[in-house]
Design an enzyme around this catalytic site. Sequence first.
Site, PDB file in Angstrom:
ATOM      1  N   ASN A  40       4.687  30.587  41.564  1.00 57.03           N
ATOM      2  CA  ASN A  40       5.868  31.392  41.860  1.00 57.03           C
ATOM      3  C   ASN A  40       5.619  32.824  41.420  1.00 57.03           C
ATOM      4  O   ASN A  40       5.411  33.072  40.243  1.00 57.03           O
ATOM      5  CB  ASN A  40       7.095  30.866  41.123  1.00 57.03           C
ATOM      6  N   GLU A  41       5.618  33.743  42.348  1.00 63.47           N
ATOM      7  CA  GLU A  41       5.536  35.170  42.040  1.00 63.47           C
ATOM      8  C   GLU A  41       4.343  35.498  41.147  1.00 63.47           C
ATOM      9  O   GLU A  41       4.383  36.427  40.340  1.00 63.47           O
ATOM     10  CB  GLU A  41       6.839  35.654  41.392  1.00 63.47           C
ATOM     11  N   CYS A  91      11.272  31.510  38.164  1.00 62.74           N
ATOM     12  CA  CYS A  91      10.481  31.747  36.956  1.00 62.74           C
ATOM     13  C   CYS A  91      10.389  30.532  36.049  1.00 62.74           C
ATOM     14  O   CYS A  91       9.446  30.421  35.259  1.00 62.74           O
ATOM     15  CB  CYS A  91      11.054  32.940  36.200  1.00 62.74           C
ATOM     16  N   GLU A 137      17.590  27.796  41.478  1.00 60.60           N
ATOM     17  CA  GLU A 137      16.915  27.876  40.185  1.00 60.60           C
ATOM     18  C   GLU A 137      17.936  27.609  39.095  1.00 60.60           C
ATOM     19  O   GLU A 137      19.103  28.011  39.206  1.00 60.60           O
ATOM     20  CB  GLU A 137      16.268  29.242  39.956  1.00 60.60           C
TER      21      GLU A 137
END
Length: 667
Positions: A383-384, A252, A57
């Site tokens: 994502n998440e 994120c 990331e």
Amino acid sequence: MKLNLLNKRVLCLMLAYSTIGLGFSNQSFAQVAKTFIVKTDKSIAKVESNMWGVFFEDINFGADGGIYAELIKNRSFEFIKPLMGWSIHRNRQKEGEVLVVNRKEVNEANPRYLQVQRQTDDFELINEGFKGIGVKKGLRYDFSMMYRQPIPGVKMVLLLKAANNKVIAQTTLTPLQTGNNWQKQSASITATETDPKAKFSIIFQGKGNIDLDMISLFPEDTWKNRPQGLRADMVQMLADMKPGFIRFPGGCIVEGTDLANRYQWKNTIGPIESRKMLMNRWNVEFAHRPAPDYYQSFGLGFFEYFQLAEDIGSDALPILNCGMACQFNTGEVAALDELDPYVQDALDLIEFANGDINTKWGKKRAELGHPKPFNLKMLGIGNENWGPQYLERLAIFTKAIKAKYPEIKLINSSGTGPEGDRFELLNTALRTANADFIDEHYYKPADWFLKNAGRYDSYPRNESKVFVGEYAVHADSKIIGSNRNNWESALAAAALMTGLERNADIVQMASYAPLFAHVDAWQWAPDMIWVDNLKVYGTPDYYVQKLFSTNKGTDVVSITNDAKNIIGQDGLYASAVTDKTTNELIIKIANTANQTQTIDLALDGKKKIKSKGFIDELENSNLNQLNSFDAPQAVGPKRIDISLKGKKLNLVLKPYSFNVIRIPFNS
């Protein structure tokens, strides 16, 4: 509590004799040998070739200012403050001499450029780089710029200056073309000294008008010597791990603070000057770690990610936005009837990666220099993300992708943690829907990792598979930065990973997170690999991950003590695999206790064993031990030769150690 999980009576004794944490110096407790039986003939699960991977990331200046080797910050003047990273030094101020011009209607992707008008005195334009510019003595640095020169007469002196302002590289560049068309011109300079905190400057001389954009400087020693490529030492750290996959681009940043700030892969391919810069969402995330100069230039874009994965023999695992922004920030969502562009991006990405060169996006890949498909096998949707709003959007993506590309495995989010109502809602719904992979994340203390080493022993064997897409042991929050990557955390991760390996039929992929952090520009810790402008080192976590990845084997076999899996008895954790490719038995044992442990290994099977093998050992008596630039392998693997007597081996495991034992079979 610390790593050794013993009964209360023993803990009281340990406190009386403690030397490190809850460890104790009297080692007589564990002198009786334990017998571990390894059944070498019977495979109880297959190990996927891509089981152990890495998670990338752009956090902690991992891409811009990190693995992407560009040395100029804000090269196209697109930061919210157009001259951030730049300063102008002149003897005499002249109004209007330097302007930032915006041409948004003409070029939305790269609207700004610098306009320099007729000078009467020399003046200097200086770039500070990303926390300085790392310069190596004797290395060539390649400068390039986009320019147009309506009125000729400008000469540019290119300089690298050390932190003390001493000139350590210099050349002169005279723009060749005149007129109103944008051109590119390059030059090179060679450094005469090494400095981790240098700066780059342009001295403008003469009279004339010139417009400048994409002012760029790269070292010559990029990965595979690719122009405008990646930082070779950072890529080499990944290549040495032999990761089975690379998950990218996050994290994120896939979600963004809002949907306008989300990652859009189509904006990251094509000519560098046409890639639309975006504020990195970690720019504003943590008030205690402000990063106002953190942006994404996308010089490292989706094509480069695919290329990197191919370079180091890894599968590519891209993660795409599912029509939801970060739920911790805005929670903004795209309406269900407006989700088509998001879904189309996913379909187009698969075509970009795998499509024939006669398809729209396969042709685009070929034009970028890669006519051969990238052989994409899997894709993450969101994502998440969590909640019923995620399940609604995921169902739409899944239906569309499976209809056109049924062979693509889809990674589905189980939320932000491994338990609780949020996890249970998603885990139940995804298993009911027969999801390909459920992505579990956990950032927990060391004792949670130890207690959960048997987490997957009771999972359903024939249902959805698990991808442990993000995990790391998080030490006390009072510990910050690289100090969080201590030996205690890495050893606890090793203990849990034996449980992942033992259940390789369920947990088919796993990746530690995050990957990189710059020591002067981090937002999040711990991280696997730390860098500065010139150097890189692997943490104890790096070496644990590397030992698993380079010793993954092909088949899980049973290793037991008293007919039980080894999950914390006297602080020991173990797993075993065979490798049909190399014809070896590989045993992994973590000793999380502060005492020497004696193990009798009994190999039960028809296969004959060679008399010689070896152990790769990680150990340190200090659970707080760190690696650093000065001591990069304070916790690092040491190889020890071993001898077997028949099918038996006596092992003496050091306190606080992780051991990978490789024993060859006779062919």
